[in-house]
Design a protein around this motif. Sequence first.
Motif, PDB file in Angstrom:
ATOM      1  N   LYS A 124       0.831  -1.206   0.000  1.00 51.04           N
ATOM      2  CA  LYS A 124       0.000   0.000   0.000  1.00 51.04           C
ATOM      3  C   LYS A 124       0.863   1.252   0.000  1.00 51.04           C
ATOM      4  CE  LYS A 124      -1.758   2.023   3.549  1.00 51.04           C
ATOM      5  NZ  LYS A 124      -2.462   2.420   4.779  1.00 51.04           N
ATOM      6  N   ASP A 127       2.646   1.717  -3.315  1.00 49.61           N
ATOM      7  CA  ASP A 127       1.775   2.182  -4.392  1.00 49.61           C
ATOM      8  C   ASP A 127       1.386   3.644  -4.223  1.00 49.61           C
ATOM      9  OD1 ASP A 127       1.830  -0.145  -5.835  1.00 49.61           O
ATOM     10  OD2 ASP A 127      -0.052  -0.936  -5.053  1.00 49.61           O
ATOM     11  N   VAL A 128       1.209   4.083  -2.975  1.00 49.63           N
ATOM     12  CA  VAL A 128       0.931   5.506  -2.746  1.00 49.63           C
ATOM     13  C   VAL A 128       2.105   6.358  -3.234  1.00 49.63           C
ATOM     14  CG1 VAL A 128       0.616   7.298  -1.000  1.00 49.63           C
ATOM     15  CG2 VAL A 128      -0.655   5.158  -0.816  1.00 49.63           C
ATOM     16  N   ASN A 131       2.378   6.433  -7.016  1.00 52.60           N
ATOM     17  CA  ASN A 131       1.331   7.253  -7.617  1.00 52.60           C
ATOM     18  C   ASN A 131       1.560   8.743  -7.380  1.00 52.60           C
ATOM     19  OD1 ASN A 131      -1.625   8.596  -6.923  1.00 52.60           O
ATOM     20  ND2 ASN A 131      -1.654   7.371  -8.790  1.00 52.60           N
ATOM     21  N   THR A 138      -1.100   3.703 -10.078  1.00 56.98           N
ATOM     22  CA  THR A 138      -1.333   2.623  -9.123  1.00 56.98           C
ATOM     23  C   THR A 138      -2.540   2.946  -8.249  1.00 56.98           C
ATOM     24  OG1 THR A 138       0.166   3.671  -7.545  1.00 56.98           O
ATOM     25  CG2 THR A 138       1.115   2.018  -9.021  1.00 56.98           C
ATOM     26  N   ILE A 139      -3.127   1.930  -7.656  1.00 53.53           N
ATOM     27  CA  ILE A 139      -4.263   2.121  -6.758  1.00 53.53           C
ATOM     28  C   ILE A 139      -3.941   1.415  -5.444  1.00 53.53           C
ATOM     29  CG2 ILE A 139      -6.737   1.815  -6.396  1.00 53.53           C
ATOM     30  CD1 ILE A 139      -7.099   1.764  -9.408  1.00 53.53           C
ATOM     31  N   ALA A 140      -3.540   2.191  -4.464  1.00 52.55           N
ATOM     32  CA  ALA A 140      -3.188   1.649  -3.150  1.00 52.55           C
ATOM     33  C   ALA A 140      -4.464   1.454  -2.339  1.00 52.55           C
ATOM     34  CB  ALA A 140      -2.242   2.601  -2.431  1.00 52.55           C
ATOM     35  N   VAL A 141      -4.721   0.245  -1.915  1.00 50.95           N
ATOM     36  CA  VAL A 141      -5.985  -0.072  -1.246  1.00 50.95           C
ATOM     37  C   VAL A 141      -5.832  -0.016   0.274  1.00 50.95           C
ATOM     38  CG1 VAL A 141      -7.740  -1.844  -0.902  1.00 50.95           C
ATOM     39  CG2 VAL A 141      -6.770  -1.468  -3.170  1.00 50.95           C
ATOM     40  N   ILE A 145     -10.807   2.381   0.572  1.00 51.91           N
ATOM     41  CA  ILE A 145     -10.949   1.890  -0.793  1.00 51.91           C
ATOM     42  C   ILE A 145     -11.454   0.453  -0.796  1.00 51.91           C
ATOM     43  CG2 ILE A 145      -9.705   1.360  -2.928  1.00 51.91           C
ATOM     44  CD1 ILE A 145      -7.959   3.749  -2.440  1.00 51.91           C
ATOM     45  N   SER A 164      -6.930  -4.387  -5.218  1.00 49.54           N
ATOM     46  CA  SER A 164      -6.032  -3.521  -5.972  1.00 49.54           C
ATOM     47  C   SER A 164      -5.840  -4.032  -7.396  1.00 49.54           C
ATOM     48  CB  SER A 164      -4.676  -3.425  -5.268  1.00 49.54           C
ATOM     49  OG  SER A 164      -3.800  -2.594  -5.986  1.00 49.54           O
ATOM     50  N   HIS A 180      -7.078   6.348  -7.219  1.00 56.63           N
ATOM     51  CA  HIS A 180      -6.750   6.143  -5.802  1.00 56.63           C
ATOM     52  C   HIS A 180      -7.318   7.262  -4.944  1.00 56.63           C
ATOM     53  CE1 HIS A 180      -4.361   5.601  -2.157  1.00 56.63           C
ATOM     54  NE2 HIS A 180      -4.001   6.858  -2.280  1.00 56.63           N
ATOM     55  N   HIS A 181      -7.102   8.499  -5.360  1.00 57.37           N
ATOM     56  CA  HIS A 181      -7.550   9.644  -4.565  1.00 57.37           C
ATOM     57  C   HIS A 181      -9.068   9.764  -4.551  1.00 57.37           C
ATOM     58  CE1 HIS A 181      -3.440  10.892  -4.154  1.00 57.37           C
ATOM     59  NE2 HIS A 181      -3.287  10.924  -5.457  1.00 57.37           N
TER      60      HIS A 181
END
Length: 228
Positions: A124, A127-128, A131, A138-141, A145, A164, A180-181
């Motif tokens: 996570k 990925d943050v 991004n 990327t999509i950090a879960v 989320i 993710s 992500h945001h």
Amino acid sequence: MPRPLPKAAVAEFYRRLRDALPEPKTELDFRSPYTLVVAVALSAQATDVSVNKATRPLFEVADTPEKMLALGEEGLASYIRTIGLWRNKAKNVIALSRMIVEEFGGEVPTSREDLMRLPGVGRKTADVVRNVAFGHPTIAVDTHIFRVANRTGLAAAKTADAVSDRLVRRTPPEYAYSAHHWLILHGRYTCKARRPECWSCVVEDLCGYKDKTPAPQTASKTAEETAP
């Protein structure tokens, strides 16, 4: 678990989130890729607000890995004692700072694999950073989320990594960078854990959640009408 949203509904889901918030940003304060790594590492099981209160004075004195090492674990601890799990986090921040200096020439690595080698940095956090700091889609879960993806049918799965991976596959390319945001902010302020504000949700009609929360005034009116 709701049915997966059709492809067209997924695109519409993101379009509405984008229209509601065209330029979403992280709520963590940071100055550089390094300070972002530190801030995200500190944010585990803590609110962004509490982390920002601690890091504002911290980054005034230690905004590079070299300065953080000079500050030391005890010095760092004096800034972050208000954050949960601060002892372990202080150890990790000093350890990751040392690795960045010794193995990466003082620069935060850009690959997920290298980032995840840093102490206290999981998928996570990696990925943050990829991004926000380096522009990767990327999509950090996190918990927000994970909840939104499963509750709505956007990308239902049993683990954060599976969510993710599914979100990355299902998110249209034009929405990938900011997904992500949008999702984390939607989960934080609208699709809340205990009482989702379905009445004000821009994707309410697309969402597969069955137990939608009525507007407060509607709930009050219903109670009055059914009272003896």
